[in-house]
Write a protein that holds these residues in place. Structure first.
Motif, PDB file in Angstrom:
ATOM      1  N   UNK A 171      30.522 -27.080  27.261  1.00 47.63           N
ATOM      2  CA  UNK A 171      30.603 -25.825  28.016  1.00 47.63           C
ATOM      3  C   UNK A 171      31.271 -26.048  29.377  1.00 47.63           C
ATOM      4  N   UNK A 172      31.140 -27.244  29.889  1.00 44.56           N
ATOM      5  CA  UNK A 172      31.580 -27.503  31.275  1.00 44.56           C
ATOM      6  C   UNK A 172      32.829 -28.355  31.284  1.00 44.56           C
ATOM      7  N   UNK A 182      35.798 -27.648  32.609  1.00 43.17           N
ATOM      8  CA  UNK A 182      36.582 -27.563  33.843  1.00 43.17           C
ATOM      9  C   UNK A 182      35.643 -27.244  35.006  1.00 43.17           C
ATOM     10  N   UNK A 236      33.521 -25.541  37.846  1.00 42.72           N
ATOM     11  CA  UNK A 236      32.872 -24.220  37.968  1.00 42.72           C
ATOM     12  C   UNK A 236      31.911 -24.337  39.147  1.00 42.72           C
TER      13      UNK A 236
END
Lengths: 350, 56, 350
Positions: C281-282, C284, C286
């Motif tokens: 999900x991570x 890039x 954020x």
């Protein structure tokens, strides 16, 4: 009065089609299909419709749909629309497809969707359902391909920049901000509230599928190829898209010149508003000011420091980006006032 | 009387105006001051407006 | 142990300076000034500090501050920092200024701040407080100009693209998304919750003041002038900045080549993390994944379709964008491990 059907009516777009069509004076909803919820009243899935309609979901039976409906809105996932549209068209139904299955040309599908189109001949029938660009063709269309939500905001907001003939056509940046309802009802960790609240998450930062239709629609305005550098981000909104465009000017342009182009393109459009105020809180487009309406707010700013034209386009992704635009097309196809049933003001604040 | 907004060329209609009066352009919200040009005809000049600027 | 003072301690940045310095092993907070709240315990304004400190706000008396503190953090509005810094420097205090009053060169102020610098000679003393770029100069500095929050995220994320020598230097687009705390504690309709919830509001879309310092810091890497096309947007976050950079490549670059540059620049930096994962999900940067920490997450993506290098930079605007970076500078100035007191992981999810 026209008989209409909604195939795939349990999603958010299906819910908006129901909500808007229930009060539409020229539409009689005969059928709303949902495999999972067949037999249930629609308000079981769309609680905002309780006491607005007693319509029940039915099994997706295309023969029945074709026999009872003159017009059908297809709100199916990409890939499942094509065969359904084919069957309905053969039965003489006029189809408004909300998927991407008929938006592009045959050769674009392998590159952008990794998918060979199963019925390429139907593509010649399809009209790209952006009324502001294709109103005449939509009138007599049998098959209308409703545009993507990011594409709608991007095309309408960037078009004036292209129309100036004064921007570099091979590097139009579109940095989009999207609300969670854009991803539909499918649940994932990405849409889990603790993960989505207060986020800024870039997804598919390059080669996003909507790039193809944005370029397709802008090319005629540019008189040649346009290259769009699209990067979407999920931000903390439920509904709404803001497309921020960065285009590079090849000559000086003035505000007055740009206003003239915006007016020529949009002054008489019922659903495009030019928002570039010099004062107040709402000087430029903001999705918050269009959510709940079929409006697309467009605006611009000239940056003398880098010879850049910044453009802004804000829509409600479920209405102008989907259901509202589909009904706008329906209104054009049956020859009535385009604003019928979708002329509500936005709901503010949300 | 018909005027053109100096900011955006928008059309501005006003029944009768007096010098010094402030009109607002319907298209771009510019605050415009009614002034008189050398020949004594009315014209519109942009009144100074403070844009919103926040955020470090 | 070093005696420190915070001048302008009632704002959000002042609160973060207090929160982080209260537990800092090498800092003794002697003075925290606030004209409005003098005599009140700091937790009256910063409730998260109840039972963490009994320190009280005092009137802003520079003589007293100069006599009691070796180091002073100035968290005053732009324009009021300059005279205070002058007074403190004359008394031999080492100053970390969180305003923009000493970030630029003399000739930049009229253009970007509409302000003539009252003490231009002090500008020669000032060091731009971005440790990743000016660590050596900060060590002995008497006056450190803490960078702006948008500038911090933009400089750190775009720098590798400039370092490739393979991007067009006159049109680096930075499309920034900012949390509400970036505007500080001053209340306005713009920060009114019903107006700020779920918004995407572009503000100062061209000529934003931080452009000057971003260009100033990137120019040496480019060996010449860099033109940055910055457009900030307020989005629904309290803390956080995401700077999305769009730079245009003048030759082919590979992922491997870019990874090499990112590693050379940031692998040994305590507070910059390279985030470009291929799964999960991570993938890039954020802001949600750095809020509460002094980390700046940087990432990139190559877009072959438009020969574009997309860069991402995420920070907590109050920590790496203000208080945390100020303390990172303080740690460097007193010669201790840079991570002292600001090495906390982010708080997730918020």
């Amino acid at each position: 009065m026209r008989t209409v059907g909604i195939v795939g009516a349990s999603g958010y777009t299906g819910g908006e089609l129901l909500r808007l069509l229930v009060d539409h004076p020229e539409a009689e909803i005969k059928i709303a299909t949902s495999r999972e919820n067949a037999g249930e009243p629609v308000f079981r899935v769309h609680p905002q419709l309780r006491k607005k309609t007693d319509l029940k979901f039915v099994e997706p039976d295309l023969e029945k749909v074709a026999s009872e409906c003159e017009f059908v809105f297809l709100a199916l996932p990409h890939g499942s629309s094509a065969p359904a549209a084919k069957r309905l068209l053969e039965a003489g139904v006029r189809v408004i497809d909300l998927s991407a299955d008929f938006r592009l040309k045959k050769e674009d599908y392998p590159k952008w969707y990794g998918w060979e189109h199963p019925f390429p001949d139907l593509l010649d029938l399809a009209v790209y359902g952006l009324p502001e660009f294709h109103r005449e063709e939509i009138k007599g269309a049998k098959l209308v391909a409703n545009p993507g939500c990011i594409a709608t905001a991007s095309i309408l907001s960037v078009a004036p920049a292209i129309k100036t003939g004064a921007v570099e056509k091979n590097r139009v940046v579109v940095d989009a901000k999207i609300g969670s309802s854009g991803a539909g009802t499918s649940v994932s960790i990405a849409s889990h509230h603790p993960e989505h609240s207060g986020l800024v998450r870039a997804y598919k930062p390059s080669m996003h599928r909507h790039t193809a239709e944005i370029e397709q629609e802008l090319a005629p305005l540019a008189g040649g190829e346009v290259k769009v550098a699209l990067t979407p981000h999920a931000v903390d909104m439920v509904r709404g898209i803001m497309a921020t465009g960065h285009s590079f000017l090849t000559r000086q342009v003035t505000n007055q010149e740009l206003w003239k182009i915006y007016r020529e393109m949009y002054q008489n459009e019922p659903f495009v508003r030019i928002v570039k105020d010099l004062r107040g809180l709402h000087m430029l487009p903001d999705p918050k000011n269009v959510v709940g309406s079929n409006f697309c707010d467009v605006g611009f700013e000239i940056d003398p420091h880098t010879n850049r034209m910044i453009t802004f386009g804000a829509i409600d992704n479920l209405i102008k980006g989907a259901a509202g635009q589909a009904i706008q097309n329906f209104n054009i196809m049956i020859g009535i006032d385009e604003r019928t049933g979708i002329d509500q003001a936005g709901v503010r604040p949300i | 009387m018909k005027f053109k907004c100096p900011e955006c060329d928008g059309d501005i209609e006003a029944k009768e105006v007096i010098e010094g009066e402030i009109l607002s352009c319907p298209d771009c919200g510019a605050e415009l001051e009614v002034a008189k040009d050398k020949k004594g005809n009315f014209e519109l000049k942009v009144a100074e407006s403070e844009g919103e600027d926040w955020g470090e």
